[in-house]
Motif scaffolding. Structure first.
Motif, short mmCIF file in Angstrom:
data_model
loop_
_atom_site.label_atom_id
_atom_site.label_comp_id
_atom_site.label_asym_id
_atom_site.label_seq_id
_atom_site.Cartn_x
_atom_site.Cartn_y
_atom_site.Cartn_z
N ILE A 78 -4.99 5.42 -4.99
CA ILE A 78 -5.56 6.29 -6.02
C ILE A 78 -6.98 6.71 -5.64
CG2 ILE A 78 -6.37 6.33 -8.41
CD1 ILE A 78 -3.88 4.59 -9.06
N LEU A 79 -7.76 5.77 -5.10
CA LEU A 79 -9.11 6.12 -4.66
C LEU A 79 -9.08 7.12 -3.52
CD1 LEU A 79 -10.85 2.63 -4.68
CD2 LEU A 79 -11.35 4.57 -6.18
N ALA A 80 -8.16 6.97 -2.58
CA ALA A 80 -8.10 7.85 -1.42
C ALA A 80 -7.65 9.25 -1.79
CB ALA A 80 -7.18 7.25 -0.36
N ILE A 81 -6.87 9.39 -2.85
CA ILE A 81 -6.37 10.71 -3.25
C ILE A 81 -7.51 11.56 -3.82
CG2 ILE A 81 -4.91 11.89 -4.94
CD1 ILE A 81 -2.86 9.65 -4.52
N THR A 82 -8.43 10.94 -4.52
CA THR A 82 -9.53 11.71 -5.10
C THR A 82 -10.53 12.10 -4.02
OG1 THR A 82 -10.80 9.74 -5.62
CG2 THR A 82 -9.28 10.52 -7.31
N VAL A 83 -11.16 13.24 -4.20
CA VAL A 83 -12.07 13.77 -3.18
C VAL A 83 -13.29 12.88 -3.01
CG1 VAL A 83 -13.55 15.73 -2.60
CG2 VAL A 83 -11.31 16.12 -3.62
N PHE A 84 -13.91 12.48 -4.11
CA PHE A 84 -15.13 11.68 -4.01
C PHE A 84 -14.83 10.20 -3.84
CE2 PHE A 84 -16.44 15.42 -6.53
CZ PHE A 84 -17.33 15.95 -5.61
N GLY A 85 -13.59 9.82 -4.05
CA GLY A 85 -13.23 8.42 -3.93
C GLY A 85 -12.89 7.98 -2.53
N TYR A 86 -12.77 8.93 -1.58
CA TYR A 86 -12.37 8.57 -0.22
C TYR A 86 -13.36 7.60 0.44
CZ TYR A 86 -10.22 8.95 4.34
OH TYR A 86 -9.59 8.66 5.51
N PRO A 87 -14.67 7.83 0.36
CA PRO A 87 -15.59 6.83 0.93
C PRO A 87 -15.49 5.48 0.21
CG PRO A 87 -16.74 8.90 0.58
CD PRO A 87 -15.38 9.03 -0.06
N VAL A 88 -15.25 5.51 -1.08
CA VAL A 88 -15.08 4.27 -1.84
C VAL A 88 -13.79 3.57 -1.41
CG1 VAL A 88 -14.85 3.29 -4.16
CG2 VAL A 88 -16.36 5.23 -3.78
N ALA A 89 -12.75 4.35 -1.10
CA ALA A 89 -11.50 3.77 -0.62
C ALA A 89 -11.70 3.07 0.71
CB ALA A 89 -10.43 4.85 -0.50
N ILE A 90 -12.53 3.63 1.57
CA ILE A 90 -12.82 2.99 2.86
C ILE A 90 -13.54 1.67 2.62
CG2 ILE A 90 -14.14 3.17 5.00
CD1 ILE A 90 -13.59 6.19 4.92
N ILE A 91 -14.52 1.66 1.74
CA ILE A 91 -15.26 0.43 1.43
C ILE A 91 -14.32 -0.61 0.84
CG2 ILE A 91 -17.07 -0.55 -0.04
CD1 ILE A 91 -18.52 2.18 0.33
N HIS A 92 -13.46 -0.19 -0.08
CA HIS A 92 -12.51 -1.11 -0.69
C HIS A 92 -11.55 -1.68 0.35
CE1 HIS A 92 -8.67 -1.99 -2.85
NE2 HIS A 92 -9.51 -2.71 -3.57
#
Length: 55
Positions: free
Chosen positions: A33-47
């Protein structure tokens, strides 16, 4: 060696790195879900890195 491959996968495609570490669990779906969102991609990497490096 396996952790290095998971970290590389997490940087390129975060849900893949999480899947390789924990399978289709809760962390995979959160990361997807984080990776799908545009601004969440960097957060998805951190997660993904957090999940891989703490297990």
């Amino acid at each position: 060696m396996a952790d290095i491959l998971r970290v590389i996968a997490a940087i390129i495609l975060p849900p893949l790195g999480v899947f390789l570490q924990v399978g289709l669990g809760m962390h995979f779906w959160i990361n997807l879900i984080l990776a799908i969102t545009v601004f969440g991609y960097p957060v998805a990497i951190i997660h993904a890195l957090y999940v891989i490096l703490t297990r």
